[in-house]
Enzyme design. Structure first.
Site, PDB file in Angstrom:
ATOM      1  N   GLY A  92       0.793  -1.228   0.000  1.00 11.32           N
ATOM      2  CA  GLY A  92       0.000   0.000   0.000  1.00 11.32           C
ATOM      3  C   GLY A  92       0.822   1.272   0.000  1.00 11.32           C
ATOM      4  O   GLY A  92       0.278   2.354   0.257  1.00 11.32           O
ATOM      5  N   HIS A  99       8.222   6.926   5.281  1.00  7.27           N
ATOM      6  CA  HIS A  99       7.491   7.589   6.373  1.00  7.27           C
ATOM      7  C   HIS A  99       6.995   6.531   7.332  1.00  7.27           C
ATOM      8  O   HIS A  99       6.564   5.455   6.921  1.00  7.27           O
ATOM      9  CB  HIS A  99       6.322   8.413   5.822  1.00  7.27           C
ATOM     10  CG  HIS A  99       5.493   7.701   4.811  1.00  7.27           C
ATOM     11  ND1 HIS A  99       5.895   7.545   3.491  1.00  7.27           N
ATOM     12  CD2 HIS A  99       4.313   7.057   4.918  1.00  7.27           C
ATOM     13  CE1 HIS A  99       4.985   6.855   2.845  1.00  7.27           C
ATOM     14  NE2 HIS A  99       4.008   6.536   3.680  1.00  7.27           N
ATOM     15  N   HIS A 101       4.203   5.531   9.730  1.00  8.26           N
ATOM     16  CA  HIS A 101       2.823   5.793  10.158  1.00  8.26           C
ATOM     17  C   HIS A 101       2.721   5.511  11.656  1.00  8.26           C
ATOM     18  O   HIS A 101       3.213   4.479  12.124  1.00  8.26           O
ATOM     19  CB  HIS A 101       1.845   4.831   9.472  1.00  8.26           C
ATOM     20  CG  HIS A 101       1.618   5.039   8.027  1.00  8.26           C
ATOM     21  ND1 HIS A 101       0.543   5.753   7.536  1.00  8.26           N
ATOM     22  CD2 HIS A 101       2.297   4.602   6.942  1.00  8.26           C
ATOM     23  CE1 HIS A 101       0.572   5.740   6.217  1.00  8.26           C
ATOM     24  NE2 HIS A 101       1.628   5.053   5.824  1.00  8.26           N
TER      25      HIS A 101
HETATM   26  P1  5GP Z   1       1.558   5.186   2.178  1.00  8.16           P
HETATM   27  O1  5GP Z   1       0.287   4.839   1.444  1.00  8.16           O
HETATM   28  O2  5GP Z   1       2.649   5.594   1.210  1.00  8.16           O
HETATM   29  O3  5GP Z   1       2.015   4.187   3.185  1.00  8.16           O
HETATM   30  O4  5GP Z   1       1.195   6.462   3.062  1.00  8.16           O
HETATM   31  C1  5GP Z   1       1.055   7.721   2.504  1.00  8.16           C
HETATM   32  C2  5GP Z   1       0.216   8.514   3.466  1.00  8.16           C
HETATM   33  O5  5GP Z   1       0.345   9.881   3.165  1.00  8.16           O
HETATM   34  C3  5GP Z   1      -1.279   8.170   3.390  1.00  8.16           C
HETATM   35  O6  5GP Z   1      -1.736   7.749   4.668  1.00  8.16           O
HETATM   36  C4  5GP Z   1      -1.919   9.469   2.930  1.00  8.16           C
HETATM   37  O7  5GP Z   1      -3.176   9.713   3.524  1.00  8.16           O
HETATM   38  C5  5GP Z   1      -0.890  10.501   3.326  1.00  8.16           C
HETATM   39  N1  5GP Z   1      -0.872  11.664   2.463  1.00  8.16           N
HETATM   40  C6  5GP Z   1      -0.935  11.675   1.107  1.00  8.16           C
HETATM   41  N2  5GP Z   1      -0.887  12.934   0.641  1.00  8.16           N
HETATM   42  C7  5GP Z   1      -0.806  13.738   1.741  1.00  8.16           C
HETATM   43  C8  5GP Z   1      -0.732  15.163   1.902  1.00  8.16           C
HETATM   44  O8  5GP Z   1      -0.735  15.939   0.947  1.00  8.16           O
HETATM   45  N3  5GP Z   1      -0.658  15.621   3.170  1.00  8.16           N
HETATM   46  C9  5GP Z   1      -0.659  14.789   4.260  1.00  8.16           C
HETATM   47  N4  5GP Z   1      -0.595  15.356   5.463  1.00  8.16           N
HETATM   48  N5  5GP Z   1      -0.721  13.450   4.145  1.00  8.16           N
HETATM   49  C10 5GP Z   1      -0.794  12.933   2.899  1.00  8.16           C
END
Ligand code: 5GP
Ligand code: ZN
Length: 113
Positions: A92, A99, A101
């Site tokens: 995902g 990053h 979470h």
């Molecule tokens: P991944 O899917 O890569 O593990 O997590 C990416 C996270 O970044 C997601 O939970 C998504 O909601 C968050 N995210 C995506 N775009 C933005 C944004 O522009 N600002 C913030 N604060 N979070 C974001």
């Protein structure tokens, strides 16, 4: 290179920042999946956990320590919380800048979805 989290780290894009130091920035996730959901992001661009290099170990440890401190401040630490780094599409990962979470404030499921 156009990277969303590099832009947030350099203040070219907005985010609700909750912590910043020389190595990392933490901000609220824009689409929270739990009552508390924030991200701890290194300022250095690293696309995925697979691109970590010798010398990045301390940085990763630092992200976890910052995450734990913020979890305590937000009062989710004693109940429990989850820290996760997704790697590549099937996990995902949607933003290719690593990053951590941090999710809490509700019961987490295991195995994760
Ligand atoms: P991944 O899917 O890569 O593990 O997590 C990416 C996270 O970044 C997601 O939970 C998504 O909601 C968050 N995210 C995506 N775009 C933005 C944004 O522009 N600002 C913030 N604060 N979070 C974001
Ligand atoms: Zn980046």
């Amino acid at each position: 290179m156009d990277c969303l989290f590099c832009r947030i780290a350099s203040k070219k894009a907005a985010a609700k920042i909750i912590h910043e130091d020389d190595e990392c920035i933490a901000f609220e996730d824009i689409a929270p999946q739990a009552p508390v959901h924030f991200l701890v992001v290194p300022k250095k661009h690293i696309a995925t956990t697979l691109e970590l290099k010798d010398g990045d170990e301390a940085l990763i440890g630092h992200l976890y320590r910052v995450a734990g401190r913020i979890a305590q401040e937000k009062d989710i630490a004693v109940r429990g919380f989850r820290m996760v780094m997704n790697t590549n599409p099937e996990a995902g990962q949607s933003v290719y800048h690593i990053h951590l979470h941090v999710l809490g404030g509700r019961r987490m499921h295991w195995p994760p979805g």
